[in-house]
Design a protein around this motif. Sequence first.
Motif, PDB file in Angstrom:
ATOM      1  N   LEU A   4       0.730  -1.616   0.504  1.00 32.49           N
ATOM      2  CA  LEU A   4      -0.722   0.121  -0.038  1.00 32.49           C
ATOM      3  C   LEU A   4       0.915   0.932  -0.348  1.00 32.49           C
ATOM      4  O   LEU A   4       0.563   2.474  -0.689  1.00 32.49           O
ATOM      5  CB  LEU A   4      -1.193   0.107   1.150  1.00 32.49           C
ATOM      6  N   TRP A   5       1.859   1.122   0.846  1.00 33.47           N
ATOM      7  CA  TRP A   5       2.713   2.517   0.592  1.00 33.47           C
ATOM      8  C   TRP A   5       3.464   2.713  -0.343  1.00 33.47           C
ATOM      9  O   TRP A   5       3.957   3.859  -0.806  1.00 33.47           O
ATOM     10  CB  TRP A   5       3.587   2.401   1.762  1.00 33.47           C
ATOM     11  N   ALA A   6       3.749   2.260  -0.994  1.00 31.17           N
ATOM     12  CA  ALA A   6       4.621   1.300  -2.606  1.00 31.17           C
ATOM     13  C   ALA A   6       3.610   2.526  -3.785  1.00 31.17           C
ATOM     14  O   ALA A   6       4.123   2.868  -4.213  1.00 31.17           O
ATOM     15  CB  ALA A   6       4.991  -0.016  -2.641  1.00 31.17           C
ATOM     16  N   LEU A   7       2.498   1.857  -3.629  1.00 26.19           N
ATOM     17  CA  LEU A   7       1.879   2.243  -4.331  1.00 26.19           C
ATOM     18  C   LEU A   7       0.748   3.519  -3.995  1.00 26.19           C
ATOM     19  O   LEU A   7       1.168   4.475  -4.739  1.00 26.19           O
ATOM     20  CB  LEU A   7       0.420   1.125  -4.134  1.00 26.19           C
ATOM     21  N   ILE A   8       1.122   4.021  -3.454  1.00 24.01           N
ATOM     22  CA  ILE A   8       0.733   5.198  -2.611  1.00 24.01           C
ATOM     23  C   ILE A   8       2.436   6.806  -2.837  1.00 24.01           C
ATOM     24  O   ILE A   8       1.952   7.403  -3.916  1.00 24.01           O
ATOM     25  CB  ILE A   8      -0.055   5.465  -1.263  1.00 24.01           C
ATOM     26  N   ILE A   9       3.499   5.771  -2.894  1.00 26.85           N
ATOM     27  CA  ILE A   9       4.591   6.418  -3.265  1.00 26.85           C
ATOM     28  C   ILE A   9       4.613   6.751  -5.234  1.00 26.85           C
ATOM     29  O   ILE A   9       4.949   7.708  -5.841  1.00 26.85           O
ATOM     30  CB  ILE A   9       5.663   6.087  -2.534  1.00 26.85           C
ATOM     31  N   ALA A  11       2.370   6.566  -7.159  1.00 17.56           N
ATOM     32  CA  ALA A  11       1.109   7.908  -6.957  1.00 17.56           C
ATOM     33  C   ALA A  11       1.795   9.050  -6.892  1.00 17.56           C
ATOM     34  O   ALA A  11       1.130   9.510  -8.436  1.00 17.56           O
ATOM     35  CB  ALA A  11      -0.472   7.866  -6.624  1.00 17.56           C
ATOM     36  N   VAL A  12       2.479   9.591  -6.557  1.00 23.79           N
ATOM     37  CA  VAL A  12       2.940  11.021  -6.445  1.00 23.79           C
ATOM     38  C   VAL A  12       4.083  10.757  -7.571  1.00 23.79           C
ATOM     39  O   VAL A  12       4.474  12.107  -7.616  1.00 23.79           O
ATOM     40  CB  VAL A  12       3.382  10.820  -4.559  1.00 23.79           C
ATOM     41  N   ILE A  13       5.408   9.623  -7.291  1.00 19.26           N
ATOM     42  CA  ILE A  13       6.036   9.592  -8.451  1.00 19.26           C
ATOM     43  C   ILE A  13       5.558   9.866  -9.596  1.00 19.26           C
ATOM     44  O   ILE A  13       5.398  10.802 -10.163  1.00 19.26           O
ATOM     45  CB  ILE A  13       6.890   8.777  -7.983  1.00 19.26           C
ATOM     46  N   GLY A  14       4.072   9.183 -10.532  1.00 24.21           N
ATOM     47  CA  GLY A  14       3.186   9.907 -11.321  1.00 24.21           C
ATOM     48  C   GLY A  14       3.304  10.913 -11.751  1.00 24.21           C
ATOM     49  O   GLY A  14       3.035  11.687 -12.556  1.00 24.21           O
ATOM     50  N   ALA A  15       2.514  11.330 -10.146  1.00 22.77           N
ATOM     51  CA  ALA A  15       1.949  12.446 -10.555  1.00 22.77           C
ATOM     52  C   ALA A  15       2.680  13.897 -10.980  1.00 22.77           C
ATOM     53  O   ALA A  15       3.163  14.917 -11.803  1.00 22.77           O
ATOM     54  CB  ALA A  15       1.232  13.133  -9.396  1.00 22.77           C
ATOM     55  N   ILE A  16       3.993  13.889  -9.815  1.00 20.98           N
ATOM     56  CA  ILE A  16       4.507  14.761 -10.669  1.00 20.98           C
ATOM     57  C   ILE A  16       5.635  14.579 -11.559  1.00 20.98           C
ATOM     58  O   ILE A  16       5.474  15.869 -12.298  1.00 20.98           O
ATOM     59  CB  ILE A  16       5.711  15.038  -9.096  1.00 20.98           C
ATOM     60  N   ALA A  17       5.709  13.600 -12.121  1.00 25.39           N
ATOM     61  CA  ALA A  17       6.146  13.037 -13.444  1.00 25.39           C
ATOM     62  C   ALA A  17       5.266  14.123 -14.185  1.00 25.39           C
ATOM     63  O   ALA A  17       5.391  14.310 -15.298  1.00 25.39           O
ATOM     64  CB  ALA A  17       6.417  12.297 -13.842  1.00 25.39           C
ATOM     65  N   ILE A  33      -0.212   5.758 -10.734  1.00 30.22           N
ATOM     66  CA  ILE A  33       0.456   4.638 -10.333  1.00 30.22           C
ATOM     67  C   ILE A  33       1.004   3.762 -11.180  1.00 30.22           C
ATOM     68  O   ILE A  33       2.472   3.500 -10.688  1.00 30.22           O
ATOM     69  CB  ILE A  33      -0.818   3.837  -9.444  1.00 30.22           C
ATOM     70  N   VAL A  34       0.963   2.966 -12.143  1.00 30.13           N
ATOM     71  CA  VAL A  34       2.022   2.829 -13.256  1.00 30.13           C
ATOM     72  C   VAL A  34       2.743   3.396 -14.045  1.00 30.13           C
ATOM     73  O   VAL A  34       4.110   3.065 -13.688  1.00 30.13           O
ATOM     74  CB  VAL A  34       0.771   2.504 -14.404  1.00 30.13           C
ATOM     75  N   ALA A  35       2.551   4.783 -13.883  1.00 31.54           N
ATOM     76  CA  ALA A  35       3.967   5.683 -14.324  1.00 31.54           C
ATOM     77  C   ALA A  35       4.619   5.857 -13.157  1.00 31.54           C
ATOM     78  O   ALA A  35       5.992   5.481 -13.292  1.00 31.54           O
ATOM     79  CB  ALA A  35       3.399   7.243 -14.986  1.00 31.54           C
ATOM     80  N   GLY A  36       4.670   5.133 -12.157  1.00 29.43           N
ATOM     81  CA  GLY A  36       5.169   6.298 -11.265  1.00 29.43           C
ATOM     82  C   GLY A  36       6.163   4.950 -10.366  1.00 29.43           C
ATOM     83  O   GLY A  36       7.458   4.650 -10.365  1.00 29.43           O
ATOM     84  N   LEU A  37       5.804   3.551 -10.613  1.00 28.23           N
ATOM     85  CA  LEU A  37       6.448   1.840  -9.670  1.00 28.23           C
ATOM     86  C   LEU A  37       7.034   1.481 -11.612  1.00 28.23           C
ATOM     87  O   LEU A  37       8.034   1.540 -11.227  1.00 28.23           O
ATOM     88  CB  LEU A  37       4.915   1.430  -9.841  1.00 28.23           C
ATOM     89  N   PRO A  52      17.313  10.178  -1.242  1.00 27.82           N
ATOM     90  CA  PRO A  52      16.917   9.919  -0.281  1.00 27.82           C
ATOM     91  C   PRO A  52      15.595   8.602  -0.974  1.00 27.82           C
ATOM     92  O   PRO A  52      15.613   8.738  -2.138  1.00 27.82           O
ATOM     93  CB  PRO A  52      15.875  10.836  -0.580  1.00 27.82           C
ATOM     94  N   GLN A  53      15.090   7.997   0.430  1.00 29.13           N
ATOM     95  CA  GLN A  53      14.047   6.542  -0.275  1.00 29.13           C
ATOM     96  C   GLN A  53      13.290   6.892   0.332  1.00 29.13           C
ATOM     97  O   GLN A  53      13.320   7.109   1.925  1.00 29.13           O
ATOM     98  CB  GLN A  53      14.993   5.274  -0.289  1.00 29.13           C
ATOM     99  N   LEU A  54      12.101   5.930  -0.740  1.00 29.75           N
ATOM    100  CA  LEU A  54      10.485   6.479   0.420  1.00 29.75           C
ATOM    101  C   LEU A  54      10.594   4.412  -0.328  1.00 29.75           C
ATOM    102  O   LEU A  54      10.045   4.931  -0.600  1.00 29.75           O
ATOM    103  CB  LEU A  54       9.901   7.179   0.572  1.00 29.75           C
ATOM    104  N   ALA A  55       9.392   3.764   0.992  1.00 34.71           N
ATOM    105  CA  ALA A  55       9.586   2.803   0.098  1.00 34.71           C
ATOM    106  C   ALA A  55      10.019   1.696  -0.363  1.00 34.71           C
ATOM    107  O   ALA A  55       8.955   1.440  -1.719  1.00 34.71           O
ATOM    108  CB  ALA A  55       7.604   2.808  -0.128  1.00 34.71           C
ATOM    109  N   GLY A  56      10.565   2.056  -0.343  1.00 35.66           N
ATOM    110  CA  GLY A  56      12.280   1.459  -0.709  1.00 35.66           C
ATOM    111  C   GLY A  56      12.319   1.775  -2.545  1.00 35.66           C
ATOM    112  O   GLY A  56      13.749   1.134  -3.247  1.00 35.66           O
ATOM    113  N   MET A  57      11.796   3.203  -2.395  1.00 33.92           N
ATOM    114  CA  MET A  57      12.521   3.380  -4.225  1.00 33.92           C
ATOM    115  C   MET A  57      13.391   4.428  -3.607  1.00 33.92           C
ATOM    116  O   MET A  57      12.710   5.632  -3.172  1.00 33.92           O
ATOM    117  CB  MET A  57      10.729   3.686  -4.868  1.00 33.92           C
ATOM    118  N   ALA A  58      14.089   5.072  -4.378  1.00 36.44           N
ATOM    119  CA  ALA A  58      14.940   5.989  -4.425  1.00 36.44           C
ATOM    120  C   ALA A  58      14.302   7.025  -5.750  1.00 36.44           C
ATOM    121  O   ALA A  58      14.176   7.144  -6.191  1.00 36.44           O
ATOM    122  CB  ALA A  58      16.410   5.705  -5.037  1.00 36.44           C
TER     123      ALA A  58
END
Length: 82
Positions: A4-9, A11-17, A33-37, A52-58
């Motif tokens: 769940l944490w990885a999906l949220i992060i 989504a945020v990464i995809g929204a930023i992109a 979410i797909v673009a972020g992951l 910096p890393q969150l949910a195992g993602m740099a």
Amino acid sequence: MHLLWALIIGAVIGAIAGAITNNGKSMGWIANIVAGLVGSAIGESLLGHWGPQLAGMALIPSIIGAIIVVAVVSFFLSRSNK
């Protein structure tokens, strides 16, 4: 809980992109979410696991990878609509 944490992060990464490439308005939450992951996997494989890393993602390589994914997908989708 990690998924769940990885999906949220993701989504945020995809929204930023999407915001950086000006394609965020046309993308939904699932696409973010797909673009972020996918972008995270691509960015970390190309650039490594630094920053910096969150949910195992740099975060920095993940955002750069997501920008690449959004730009490539937008390019191909715009070509197919013409």
